[in-house]
Design a protein around this motif. Structure first.
Motif, PDB file in Angstrom:
ATOM      1  N   ARG A  80       3.871  -6.889  10.396  1.00 17.79           N
ATOM      2  CA  ARG A  80       4.538  -7.046   9.011  1.00 17.79           C
ATOM      3  C   ARG A  80       3.767  -6.170   7.988  1.00 17.79           C
ATOM      4  NH1 ARG A  80       1.273 -12.237   9.253  1.00 17.79           N
ATOM      5  NH2 ARG A  80       2.676 -13.071  10.822  1.00 17.79           N
ATOM      6  N   HIS A  81       2.519  -5.966   8.049  1.00 14.27           N
ATOM      7  CA  HIS A  81       1.928  -5.416   6.845  1.00 14.27           C
ATOM      8  C   HIS A  81       2.546  -3.853   6.825  1.00 14.27           C
ATOM      9  CE1 HIS A  81      -0.840  -8.593   6.189  1.00 14.27           C
ATOM     10  NE2 HIS A  81      -1.172  -8.584   7.193  1.00 14.27           N
ATOM     11  N   ILE A  82       2.920  -3.179   7.972  1.00 15.60           N
ATOM     12  CA  ILE A  82       3.361  -1.937   7.790  1.00 15.60           C
ATOM     13  C   ILE A  82       4.798  -1.917   7.192  1.00 15.60           C
ATOM     14  CG2 ILE A  82       4.040   0.064   9.297  1.00 15.60           C
ATOM     15  CD1 ILE A  82       2.328  -1.097  11.434  1.00 15.60           C
ATOM     16  N   GLU A  83       5.310  -3.142   7.137  1.00 16.90           N
ATOM     17  CA  GLU A  83       6.899  -2.939   6.401  1.00 16.90           C
ATOM     18  C   GLU A  83       6.735  -2.558   4.908  1.00 16.90           C
ATOM     19  OE1 GLU A  83       9.720  -6.037   8.393  1.00 16.90           O
ATOM     20  OE2 GLU A  83       8.103  -7.014   7.305  1.00 16.90           O
ATOM     21  N   ARG A  84       5.568  -3.000   4.242  1.00 20.03           N
ATOM     22  CA  ARG A  84       5.664  -2.794   2.775  1.00 20.03           C
ATOM     23  C   ARG A  84       4.865  -1.506   2.413  1.00 20.03           C
ATOM     24  NH1 ARG A  84       6.183  -7.264  -0.620  1.00 20.03           N
ATOM     25  NH2 ARG A  84       8.397  -7.981  -0.166  1.00 20.03           N
ATOM     26  N   ASN A  85       4.333  -0.727   3.197  1.00 19.13           N
ATOM     27  CA  ASN A  85       3.698   0.561   3.274  1.00 19.13           C
ATOM     28  C   ASN A  85       4.925   1.750   2.631  1.00 19.13           C
ATOM     29  OD1 ASN A  85       1.431  -0.606   3.552  1.00 19.13           O
ATOM     30  ND2 ASN A  85       1.513  -0.152   5.648  1.00 19.13           N
TER      31      ASN A  85
ATOM     32  N   ALA B 104       0.883  -1.292   0.033  1.00 16.75           N
ATOM     33  CA  ALA B 104      -0.156  -0.185   0.031  1.00 16.75           C
ATOM     34  C   ALA B 104       0.830   1.112   0.133  1.00 16.75           C
ATOM     35  CB  ALA B 104      -1.001   0.083   1.188  1.00 16.75           C
ATOM     36  N   ASP B 105       0.411   2.442  -0.569  1.00 16.69           N
ATOM     37  CA  ASP B 105       1.091   3.554  -0.381  1.00 16.69           C
ATOM     38  C   ASP B 105       1.115   4.327   0.993  1.00 16.69           C
ATOM     39  OD1 ASP B 105       1.592   3.709  -3.446  1.00 16.69           O
ATOM     40  OD2 ASP B 105      -0.673   3.945  -3.449  1.00 16.69           O
ATOM     41  N   VAL B 106       0.004   4.274   1.651  1.00 15.79           N
ATOM     42  CA  VAL B 106      -0.203   4.848   2.944  1.00 15.79           C
ATOM     43  C   VAL B 106      -0.722   3.807   3.989  1.00 15.79           C
ATOM     44  CG1 VAL B 106      -1.151   6.709   4.426  1.00 15.79           C
ATOM     45  CG2 VAL B 106      -0.499   7.167   1.905  1.00 15.79           C
ATOM     46  N   GLY B 107       0.161   3.624   5.232  1.00 21.60           N
ATOM     47  CA  GLY B 107      -0.237   2.624   6.217  1.00 21.60           C
ATOM     48  C   GLY B 107      -0.876   3.531   7.413  1.00 21.60           C
ATOM     49  N   LEU B 108      -1.736   3.311   7.800  1.00 13.02           N
ATOM     50  CA  LEU B 108      -2.396   3.889   9.141  1.00 13.02           C
ATOM     51  C   LEU B 108      -1.899   3.112  10.434  1.00 13.02           C
ATOM     52  CD1 LEU B 108      -6.097   4.466   7.961  1.00 13.02           C
ATOM     53  CD2 LEU B 108      -4.105   5.754   7.586  1.00 13.02           C
ATOM     54  N   VAL B 109      -1.146   3.939  11.030  1.00 12.98           N
ATOM     55  CA  VAL B 109      -0.713   3.436  12.425  1.00 12.98           C
ATOM     56  C   VAL B 109      -1.196   4.231  13.485  1.00 12.98           C
ATOM     57  CG1 VAL B 109       1.541   2.960  13.772  1.00 12.98           C
ATOM     58  CG2 VAL B 109       1.733   2.958  11.155  1.00 12.98           C
ATOM     59  N   GLY B 110      -1.569   3.456  14.587  1.00 14.94           N
ATOM     60  CA  GLY B 110      -2.115   3.844  15.716  1.00 14.94           C
ATOM     61  C   GLY B 110      -2.704   2.817  16.789  1.00 14.94           C
ATOM     62  N   PHE B 111      -3.067   3.483  17.693  1.00 12.38           N
ATOM     63  CA  PHE B 111      -3.690   2.672  18.942  1.00 12.38           C
ATOM     64  C   PHE B 111      -4.943   2.392  18.601  1.00 12.38           C
ATOM     65  CE2 PHE B 111      -0.262   4.561  21.310  1.00 12.38           C
ATOM     66  CZ  PHE B 111       0.376   3.873  22.288  1.00 12.38           C
ATOM     67  N   PRO B 112      -5.524   1.294  19.480  1.00  9.10           N
ATOM     68  CA  PRO B 112      -7.087   1.001  18.916  1.00  9.10           C
ATOM     69  C   PRO B 112      -7.840   2.130  19.275  1.00  9.10           C
ATOM     70  CG  PRO B 112      -5.833  -0.756  20.189  1.00  9.10           C
ATOM     71  CD  PRO B 112      -5.098   0.388  20.226  1.00  9.10           C
ATOM     72  N   ASN B 113      -8.920   2.246  18.317  1.00  6.17           N
ATOM     73  CA  ASN B 113      -9.765   3.431  18.685  1.00  6.17           C
ATOM     74  C   ASN B 113      -9.429   4.780  18.105  1.00  6.17           C
ATOM     75  OD1 ASN B 113     -12.786   3.093  18.835  1.00  6.17           O
ATOM     76  ND2 ASN B 113     -12.853   3.603  20.816  1.00  6.17           N
ATOM     77  N   ALA B 114      -8.310   4.741  17.414  1.00 11.96           N
ATOM     78  CA  ALA B 114      -7.826   6.089  17.045  1.00 11.96           C
ATOM     79  C   ALA B 114      -8.447   6.757  15.791  1.00 11.96           C
ATOM     80  CB  ALA B 114      -6.248   5.819  16.900  1.00 11.96           C
ATOM     81  N   GLY B 115      -9.348   5.974  15.273  1.00 14.18           N
ATOM     82  CA  GLY B 115      -9.889   6.679  14.151  1.00 14.18           C
ATOM     83  C   GLY B 115      -9.598   6.300  12.718  1.00 14.18           C
ATOM     84  N   LYS B 116      -8.639   5.163  12.867  1.00 16.19           N
ATOM     85  CA  LYS B 116      -8.304   4.727  11.418  1.00 16.19           C
ATOM     86  C   LYS B 116      -9.227   4.151  10.584  1.00 16.19           C
ATOM     87  CE  LYS B 116      -5.587   1.749  13.433  1.00 16.19           C
ATOM     88  NZ  LYS B 116      -6.063   1.987  14.890  1.00 16.19           N
ATOM     89  N   SER B 117     -10.137   3.446  11.064  1.00 15.79           N
ATOM     90  CA  SER B 117     -11.300   2.687  10.118  1.00 15.79           C
ATOM     91  C   SER B 117     -12.167   3.908   9.531  1.00 15.79           C
ATOM     92  CB  SER B 117     -11.926   1.604  10.765  1.00 15.79           C
ATOM     93  OG  SER B 117     -10.950   0.639  11.252  1.00 15.79           O
TER      94      SER B 117
END
Length: 393
Positions: free
Chosen positions: A236-241, A163-176
C-alpha cells in the motif's frame, strides 16, 4: 518479540458528542407574572476531527488510545442562555492517512497535507429552547427539542507513506544501501533477505539546494499481492509514491524476468500503479566492467529508462539523481495528480478480516455508553429533519 515503532494500521472506535437538550424554562420574575417561554438552546455536540501533522510518520500513538470520544453539548438554561458546545476531539495523524469503515470496508476520507482538518464524525445539533415555539395561539409552550443523538463508528486508519520516489525490488536488492548512500537515513543493512521490515524515508539532496523524498519499501516477492512473504502490508505504501524506482541486482539470472515479476505484483495489487512513471536501476554494478554492461544492456526492458549503479563505489549515482529529478518534474508524475485516483478505493471485504487478524487489529472495540438523560422520555416533542431548518429560520 518487541513491537515495532512503525505502525501503519490501527482500528479505532470513534464517537461524536450528542447535542444538548433545549430548555423548557418559563420566565418567572417579580412584577412579571406572565414572562412567557425563556428557555435557551442546547449546545452542539463535539466533532471527531482528523488533523494532518507532518511531525508524525507512524500511527503508533493511536495504538494505545482505541476509544476516541468527543464531549456532549450542555443543555440550555433560563434567560435564553445557550448550552456550551461539547469539546471537539482532534486526532493528529501523519500525512497520508486513509480512513475506512471497519464494518463495510467503505472509503471515508484521507488526510494528505499538514494542518488539513477533516470532520470524521459530526456532533449532534443542540435542541431548540421553548422560546422558538411561541406563536400567537401558543404563547406558553412547555416543550423543547432534545439534542440530536451522537454518531459512532469503528474505523480503520491506514498509513500510505507520501514520498517522491519509492524503491521497488526483491529482498536484498540493495534498496537500503542506496537510501543510506544518497541520504542521511540509517536503515538496517545485512546480507540476508527481509532485512528491512518497515519502510524508511530519506531526503535526497540535489543540486542548488533542491531535494526529494525517497522511500525504502520492504522487499516484495512473487505472490506478495496474494499474501505471501510480507504480503499486502507494505504494498500500500507504493500507491502514494510519485515515481517508482525498480531495483534489480546485476548478478540476477534474468533481469528482465525479475522486473516483469515485480511489475505483475503491482498490477495485481492495484492496476492504477502502472500509470506511474518507472525507472530501472541495475544495482551492485561495482563487480561489472563496461564490456559486461554493454552485454547486459540489450536484454533490458525497452519501455523503461535504466541506469547501472553501485551504492558502494558511487557508480552512476549522479546519473540516477539527474534521471529521477527529471522524471519527478514532469507534470504527469506529481503526487497531487495521483492521490484522488489512488486513495478512493473501498476495502475488499473478502480479505479485510484476514488483514485485520494479521495486523493484530481484530479485537472488538465496541463501546457501550449509558447516560441518565438517555433513559428519560424524549418523546415530548417529535420533530423531523426538515423541522430543524425551518425552526432555525
Amino acid at each position: 518479540m518487541a513491537e515495532s515503532n512503525f505502525v501503519d494500521y490501527v482500528k479505532i472506535y470513534c464517537r461524536s458528542g450528542k447535542g444538548g437538550r433545549g430548555s423548557t424554562h418559563m420566565r418567572r420574575e417579580k412584577y412579571i407574572p406572565n414572562g412567557g417561554p425563556d428557555g435557551g438552546d442546547g449546545g452542539r455536540g463535539g466533532h471527531v476531527i482528523l488533523r494532518g501533522n507532518r511531525n508524525y510518520w507512524t500511527l503508533l500513538h493511536l495504538r494505545y488510545d482505541r476509544h476516541i470520544m468527543a464531549g456532549h453539548g450542555e443543555s440550555g438554561s433560563k434567560n435564553r442562555s445557550f448550552g456550551k458546545d461539547g469539546e471537539d476531539k482532534i486526532i493528529e495523524v501523519p500525512c497520508g492517512t486513509v480512513v475506512y469503515n471497519a464494518e463495510t470496508g467503505e472509503y471515508i476520507c484521507d488526510v494528505t497535507e499538514h494542518g488539513q482538518e477533516v470532520i470524521l464524525l459530526k456532533g449532534g445539533r443542540g435542541g431548540l429552547g421553548n422560546w422558538h415555539f411561541k406563536t400567537a395561539t401558543r404563547q406558553a409552550p412547555r416543550f423543547a427539542q432534545p439534542g440530536e443523538p451522537m454518531q459512532e463508528m469503528t474505523v480503520i486508519m491506514e498509513l500510505k507513506l507520501l514520498a517522491d520516489v519509492g524503491l521497488v525490488g526483491f529482498p536484498n536488492a540493495g534498496k537500503s544501501t542506496l537510501l543510506s548512500a544518497v541520504s542521511s537515513a540509517k536503515p538496517k543493512i545485512a546480507n540476508y533477505p527481509f532485512t528491512t521490515l518497515e519502510p524508511n524515508l530519506g531526503i535526497v539532496s540535489y543540486r542548488d539546494g533542491k531535494s526529494f523524498v525517497m522511500a525504502d519499501i520492504p522487499g516484495i516477492i512473487e505472490g506478495a499481492s496474494a499474501g505471501k512473504g510480507l504480503g499486502l502490508r507494505f504494498l500500500r505504501h507504493i500507491e502514494r509514491n510519485s515515481l517508482l524506482l525498480f531495483m534489480v541486482p546485476a548478478d540476477s539470472n534474468d533481469i528482465r524476468k525479475e522486473y516483469e515479476i515485480l511489475l505483475n505484483e503491482l498490477r495485481t495489487f492495484n492496476p492504477e500503479m502502472l500509470d506511474k512513471q518507472r525507472v530501472l536501476a541495475i544495482t551492485k554494478c561495482d563487480m561489472l566492467d563496461q564490456e559486461l554492461m554493454d552485454e547486459i544492456e540489450p536484454t533490458l526492458p525497452e519501455s523503461i529508462p535504466h541506469v547501472f549503479i553501485s551504492a558502494i563505489s558511487g557508480l552512476g549515482i549522479s546519473t540516477l539523481k539527474d534521471m529521477l529529478w527529471e522524471e519527478l518534474n514532469k507534470e504527469s508524475n506529481k503526487i497531487e495528480g495521483k492521490i484522488e485516483s489512488i486513495a478512493h478505493r473501498a476495502k475488499d471485504m473478502s480479505h479485510l478480516k484476514e488483514e485485520l487478524k494479521d495486523e493484530g487489529e481484530d479485537e472488538d472495540l465496541s463501546y457501550e455508553y449509558v447516560d441518565d438523560e438517555d433513559i428519560e422520555d424524549l418523546e415530548d416533542f417529535e420533530y423531523e429533519e426538515e423541522d430543524w431548518e425551518d425552526d432555525r429560520k
